[in-house]
Scaffold this motif. Structure first.
Motif, PDB file in Angstrom:
ATOM      1  N   ALA A 258      51.774   3.791 111.317  1.00  0.00           N
ATOM      2  CA  ALA A 258      52.153   3.360 112.757  1.00  0.00           C
ATOM      3  C   ALA A 258      53.634   3.449 113.176  1.00  0.00           C
ATOM      4  O   ALA A 258      54.277   3.428 111.994  1.00  0.00           O
ATOM      5  N   LYS A 259      54.041   3.931 114.341  1.00  0.00           N
ATOM      6  CA  LYS A 259      55.366   3.837 114.775  1.00  0.00           C
ATOM      7  C   LYS A 259      55.500   3.148 116.222  1.00  0.00           C
ATOM      8  O   LYS A 259      54.432   3.500 116.929  1.00  0.00           O
ATOM      9  N   ARG A 260      56.574   2.431 116.515  1.00  0.00           N
ATOM     10  CA  ARG A 260      56.840   1.945 117.470  1.00  0.00           C
ATOM     11  C   ARG A 260      57.381   2.922 118.217  1.00  0.00           C
ATOM     12  O   ARG A 260      58.505   3.756 117.780  1.00  0.00           O
ATOM     13  N   GLY A 261      57.167   3.388 119.581  1.00  0.00           N
ATOM     14  CA  GLY A 261      57.777   4.253 120.578  1.00  0.00           C
ATOM     15  C   GLY A 261      57.498   4.664 121.841  1.00  0.00           C
ATOM     16  O   GLY A 261      56.213   4.239 122.308  1.00  0.00           O
ATOM     17  N   SER A 262      58.122   5.328 122.735  1.00  0.00           N
ATOM     18  CA  SER A 262      57.975   5.761 124.111  1.00  0.00           C
ATOM     19  C   SER A 262      56.524   7.041 123.844  1.00  0.00           C
ATOM     20  O   SER A 262      56.453   7.440 122.610  1.00  0.00           O
ATOM     21  N   TYR A 263      56.356   7.561 124.885  1.00  0.00           N
ATOM     22  CA  TYR A 263      55.362   8.668 124.758  1.00  0.00           C
ATOM     23  C   TYR A 263      55.955   9.668 124.355  1.00  0.00           C
ATOM     24  O   TYR A 263      55.278  10.499 123.238  1.00  0.00           O
ATOM     25  N   GLY A 264      57.397  10.167 124.380  1.00  0.00           N
ATOM     26  CA  GLY A 264      57.881  11.330 123.884  1.00  0.00           C
ATOM     27  C   GLY A 264      58.104  10.924 122.219  1.00  0.00           C
ATOM     28  O   GLY A 264      57.884  12.072 121.449  1.00  0.00           O
ATOM     29  N   GLY A 265      58.455   9.824 121.962  1.00  0.00           N
ATOM     30  CA  GLY A 265      58.785   9.897 120.570  1.00  0.00           C
ATOM     31  C   GLY A 265      57.539   9.634 119.762  1.00  0.00           C
ATOM     32  O   GLY A 265      57.535  10.247 118.633  1.00  0.00           O
ATOM     33  N   GLN A 335      47.743   8.941 127.560  1.00  0.00           N
ATOM     34  CA  GLN A 335      46.945   8.703 126.497  1.00  0.00           C
ATOM     35  C   GLN A 335      46.080   9.731 126.235  1.00  0.00           C
ATOM     36  O   GLN A 335      46.190  10.394 125.177  1.00  0.00           O
ATOM     37  N   ASN A 336      45.688  10.708 127.155  1.00  0.00           N
ATOM     38  CA  ASN A 336      45.003  12.120 127.135  1.00  0.00           C
ATOM     39  C   ASN A 336      45.943  12.973 126.272  1.00  0.00           C
ATOM     40  O   ASN A 336      45.557  13.421 125.420  1.00  0.00           O
ATOM     41  N   LEU A 337      47.152  13.171 126.653  1.00  0.00           N
ATOM     42  CA  LEU A 337      48.239  13.964 126.012  1.00  0.00           C
ATOM     43  C   LEU A 337      48.472  13.488 124.760  1.00  0.00           C
ATOM     44  O   LEU A 337      48.679  14.269 123.500  1.00  0.00           O
ATOM     45  N   LEU A 339      46.456  11.963 122.580  1.00  0.00           N
ATOM     46  CA  LEU A 339      45.458  12.434 121.700  1.00  0.00           C
ATOM     47  C   LEU A 339      45.428  13.783 121.229  1.00  0.00           C
ATOM     48  O   LEU A 339      45.167  14.130 120.219  1.00  0.00           O
ATOM     49  N   ASN A 340      45.961  14.557 122.266  1.00  0.00           N
ATOM     50  CA  ASN A 340      46.229  16.115 121.848  1.00  0.00           C
ATOM     51  C   ASN A 340      47.403  16.328 120.765  1.00  0.00           C
ATOM     52  O   ASN A 340      47.422  17.477 120.360  1.00  0.00           O
ATOM     53  N   LYS A 341      48.067  15.237 120.738  1.00  0.00           N
ATOM     54  CA  LYS A 341      49.325  15.422 119.868  1.00  0.00           C
ATOM     55  C   LYS A 341      49.165  14.756 118.606  1.00  0.00           C
ATOM     56  O   LYS A 341      49.885  14.557 117.750  1.00  0.00           O
ATOM     57  N   GLY A 342      47.861  14.023 118.315  1.00  0.00           N
ATOM     58  CA  GLY A 342      47.416  13.328 117.003  1.00  0.00           C
ATOM     59  C   GLY A 342      47.647  12.057 117.063  1.00  0.00           C
ATOM     60  O   GLY A 342      47.709  11.438 115.912  1.00  0.00           O
ATOM     61  N   ILE A 343      47.820  11.464 118.175  1.00  0.00           N
ATOM     62  CA  ILE A 343      48.298   9.840 118.274  1.00  0.00           C
ATOM     63  C   ILE A 343      47.077   9.170 118.762  1.00  0.00           C
ATOM     64  O   ILE A 343      46.398   9.464 119.794  1.00  0.00           O
ATOM     65  N   CYS A 344      46.460   8.244 118.039  1.00  0.00           N
ATOM     66  CA  CYS A 344      45.407   7.243 118.475  1.00  0.00           C
ATOM     67  C   CYS A 344      46.093   6.543 120.009  1.00  0.00           C
ATOM     68  O   CYS A 344      46.863   6.304 120.195  1.00  0.00           O
ATOM     69  N   THR A 345      44.954   6.057 120.407  1.00  0.00           N
ATOM     70  CA  THR A 345      45.171   5.438 121.858  1.00  0.00           C
ATOM     71  C   THR A 345      44.213   3.944 121.834  1.00  0.00           C
ATOM     72  O   THR A 345      43.207   3.843 121.159  1.00  0.00           O
ATOM     73  N   PHE A 346      44.974   3.120 122.659  1.00  0.00           N
ATOM     74  CA  PHE A 346      44.572   1.719 122.511  1.00  0.00           C
ATOM     75  C   PHE A 346      44.545   1.505 124.128  1.00  0.00           C
ATOM     76  O   PHE A 346      45.310   1.819 124.902  1.00  0.00           O
ATOM     77  N   ASP A 347      43.522   0.388 124.368  1.00  0.00           N
ATOM     78  CA  ASP A 347      43.607  -0.058 125.778  1.00  0.00           C
ATOM     79  C   ASP A 347      44.063  -1.488 125.607  1.00  0.00           C
ATOM     80  O   ASP A 347      44.060  -2.193 124.505  1.00  0.00           O
ATOM     81  N   HIS A 348      44.105  -2.294 126.924  1.00  0.00           N
ATOM     82  CA  HIS A 348      44.800  -3.620 126.834  1.00  0.00           C
ATOM     83  C   HIS A 348      44.103  -4.637 127.783  1.00  0.00           C
ATOM     84  O   HIS A 348      44.079  -4.171 128.931  1.00  0.00           O
ATOM     85  N   LEU A 349      43.718  -5.728 127.347  1.00  0.00           N
ATOM     86  CA  LEU A 349      42.891  -6.450 128.147  1.00  0.00           C
ATOM     87  C   LEU A 349      43.942  -7.520 128.819  1.00  0.00           C
ATOM     88  O   LEU A 349      45.069  -7.702 128.498  1.00  0.00           O
ATOM     89  N   SER A 350      43.457  -7.957 130.068  1.00  0.00           N
ATOM     90  CA  SER A 350      44.126  -9.160 130.774  1.00  0.00           C
ATOM     91  C   SER A 350      44.693 -10.429 130.061  1.00  0.00           C
ATOM     92  O   SER A 350      45.758 -10.781 130.388  1.00  0.00           O
ATOM     93  N   ASP A 351      44.166 -10.782 128.705  1.00  0.00           N
ATOM     94  CA  ASP A 351      44.580 -11.886 128.189  1.00  0.00           C
ATOM     95  C   ASP A 351      45.786 -11.463 127.134  1.00  0.00           C
ATOM     96  O   ASP A 351      45.943 -12.293 126.172  1.00  0.00           O
ATOM     97  N   ILE A 356      40.766  -0.932 120.576  1.00  0.00           N
ATOM     98  CA  ILE A 356      40.677   0.571 120.226  1.00  0.00           C
ATOM     99  C   ILE A 356      40.135   1.341 121.447  1.00  0.00           C
ATOM    100  O   ILE A 356      39.076   0.818 121.959  1.00  0.00           O
ATOM    101  N   SER A 357      40.580   2.296 121.881  1.00  0.00           N
ATOM    102  CA  SER A 357      40.253   3.411 122.529  1.00  0.00           C
ATOM    103  C   SER A 357      39.568   4.643 121.844  1.00  0.00           C
ATOM    104  O   SER A 357      38.159   4.722 121.827  1.00  0.00           O
ATOM    105  N   ARG A 358      40.341   4.977 121.184  1.00  0.00           N
ATOM    106  CA  ARG A 358      39.897   6.325 120.180  1.00  0.00           C
ATOM    107  C   ARG A 358      40.820   6.372 119.082  1.00  0.00           C
ATOM    108  O   ARG A 358      42.213   6.509 119.006  1.00  0.00           O
ATOM    109  N   ILE A 359      40.267   6.292 117.971  1.00  0.00           N
ATOM    110  CA  ILE A 359      40.997   6.608 116.491  1.00  0.00           C
ATOM    111  C   ILE A 359      40.776   7.956 115.892  1.00  0.00           C
ATOM    112  O   ILE A 359      39.490   8.410 115.902  1.00  0.00           O
TER     113      ILE A 359
END
Length: 495
Positions: A258-265, A335-337, A339-351, A356-359
């Motif tokens: 994993a890596k911390r980063g912006s959309y571009g990073g 998120q969709n973009l 996924l096309n670049k090989g990065i998993c996506t996550f959703d976030h709840l109000s708490d 996990i969205s898609r691994i």
């Protein structure tokens, strides 16, 4: 009949019965899940590089990697997500000449009244009380003392002239992913006081992952977690995973990083590799460090994909991983973009929790550079590994010393069961092996790992090699079950 213990020329009167299992009706064989966590250690950690030990409790990571180490946080994150799967760890120390990342928190002004100020350092809550008479130097010293008191934190802190300098305990690029922030959600900074945060940066020189991978040799692991996300280590990990997945190796293992980063990073990060056996992920400015994210997700995958390798992981909460602020969360389009670049996506709840969205894997194109989704989701390699392991183990158990003959030979006819997988194991034919494959596929279908069982079994081919009479060749077809990822419909109203 074939016997392993009773001599064919035994003449002494006796009733001889050898006891042995019959595997023809055995169910799915247990899968030996075994995760390996590569941890970044401090000098105070007792685990020496090159050694591999099993860890059952989260607190063991402290002794092995050192209090306040990245490795200790990795172990805690995995065990928080998965308390049952076997977990082994190995270590790497700072690279020679590694530079430690640092960041600053600067105070300007004063508080109008006694105020509790809240911060998060590497995702850990830190707080202290500021008084109206406190100068910026006093407040900075108080924050530095509070950070220092948290001995499990991955940073150390010093202060001077109203500026707190946080420095990563571990050297290398990893430190750049440590989050520093004012915890405005807990309590906003009062008027009259300004707190400016400069992100961690400047860390350089990661350990060489290849050195760790070389030690693993032929040891069986099903999942491996690496904290380093630089291009060199990513390439080494992807190649190591590729070799182990080959038919001649059969040491199937899946990697997580994993890596911390912006959309571009993160998009750039996902494009570093094109591996069906490597999962890359990241969040934008989450308070949680990226190595915690990868260890927690790996823990979830090891548990749930052992239970059912074909079932998607969507909606599972990733324990210990805090959501980024709403402004820092990716949009659905991003998120969709990703996924096309090989990065998993996550959703976030109000708490503030993360789910996990898609691994997925980092596989995007074929060897010819053609866009290809054959290995998109992690369930594909995991299901194939499970089936390959089960089939290989079953054949070894059912036909350990079998002779191979043609379907229409007299030996096959003499066995009287040339199309029955329940026949004795002394003689095997292509047709009998095909029947065994059909029986195993029936079990895989009942588990809902595959679908269209009859059609794929019928399409499978088993034949004896024309060049080597000791070789049985096959082309075994399966269709992995799908998962409900997208529901696309047209909602039409009548007029």
């Amino acid at each position: 009949m074939d016997f392993n213990e009773i001599p064919y020329d035994w003449l002494e009167p006796a009733t001889l019965l050898e006891v042995k299992p019959n595997y023809s009706n055995t169910g799915i064989l247990p899968y030996p899940t075994k995760a390996l966590l590569v941890g970044h250690k401090l000098a105070t950690g007792s685990l020496q590089p090159g050694n591999i030990v099993e860890v059952t409790r989260a607190e063991e990571g402290i002794a092995l990697f050192g209090l306040g180490s990245i490795g200790a946080e990795q172990v805690a994150a995995f065990r928080k997500a998965n308390g049952t799967s076997p977990l082994y760890v190995t270590a790497a120390a700072d690279a020679a000449g590694a530079v430690k990342a640092s960041g600053t928190i600067t105070f300007v002004g004063a508080v109008p009244q006694a105020t509790l100020l809240y911060f998060k350092i590497a995702g850990r809550p830190i707080r202290f009380t500021a008084n109206p008479a406190d100068t910026v130097s006093v407040m900075a010293a108080a924050l530095a003392a509070a950070i220092t008191a948290d001995t499990a934190n991955v940073v150390t802190a010093t202060s001077a002239l109203g500026v707190v300098t946080c420095t990563a305990r571990n050297g290398g690029e990893l430190g750049n992913g440590i989050d520093l922030r004012v915890d405005a959600a807990a309590s906003p900074v009062p008027s009259g006081l300004t707190v400016t945060v400069i992100d961690m940066a400047g860390g350089a020189g990661n350990p060489v992952l290849q050195t760790v991978l070389d030690v693993l040799a032929n040891t069986w692991f099903t999942d491996v977690i690496s904290p380093w996300a630089d291009a060199t280590n990513m390439a080494a990990l992807a190649e190591w995973l590729r070799v182990r997945y080959q038919a001649t190796s059969k040491l199937d293992v899946h990697g997580y990083v994993a890596k911390r980063g912006s959309y571009g990073g993160l998009g750039t990060f996902g494009m570093l590799t094109n591996s069906p056996n490597l999962t890359a992920m990241g969040l934008n400015r989450s308070p949680t460090s990226p190595w915690v994210l990868s260890a927690a997700v790996a823990g979830l995958c090891a548990f749930h994909l052992t239970n059912d390798p074909a079932r998607q992981l969507r909606s599972l909460v990733v324990p210990g991983v805090e959501a980024p602020a709403p402004a820092d969360q990716f949009t659905d389009s991003e998120q969709n973009l990703l996924l096309n670049k090989g990065i998993c996506t996550f959703d976030h709840l109000s708490d503030g929790s993360t789910v996990i969205s898609r691994i997925i894997t980092t596989y995007k194109t074929s060897s010819l550079g053609i866009l290809d989704r054959a290995w998109l989701d992690i369930m594909t390699p995991k299901t194939l590994s499970r089936i390959r392991y089960d089939w290989s183990a079953y054949v070894s158990l059912q036909y350990p010393r079998s002779k191979l003959v043609d379907d229409e030979s007299s030996a096959a006819f003499a066995s009287r069961f040339d199309d029955d997988e329940d026949a004795g194991s002394a003689v095997v034919t292509p047709r009998r092996m095909h029947a065994s494959w059909g029986a195993r596929c029936k079990l895989y279908g009942e588990k809902v790992w595959i679908e269209n069982v009859q059609a794929t079994v019928k399409a499978s081919v088993f034949q004896r090699s024309s060049d080597d009479r000791n070789r049985l060749e096959s082309r075994q077809q399966i269709k992995i079950v799908g998962n409900l990822m997208v529901l696309a419909g047209s909602l039409e109203f009548q007029v």
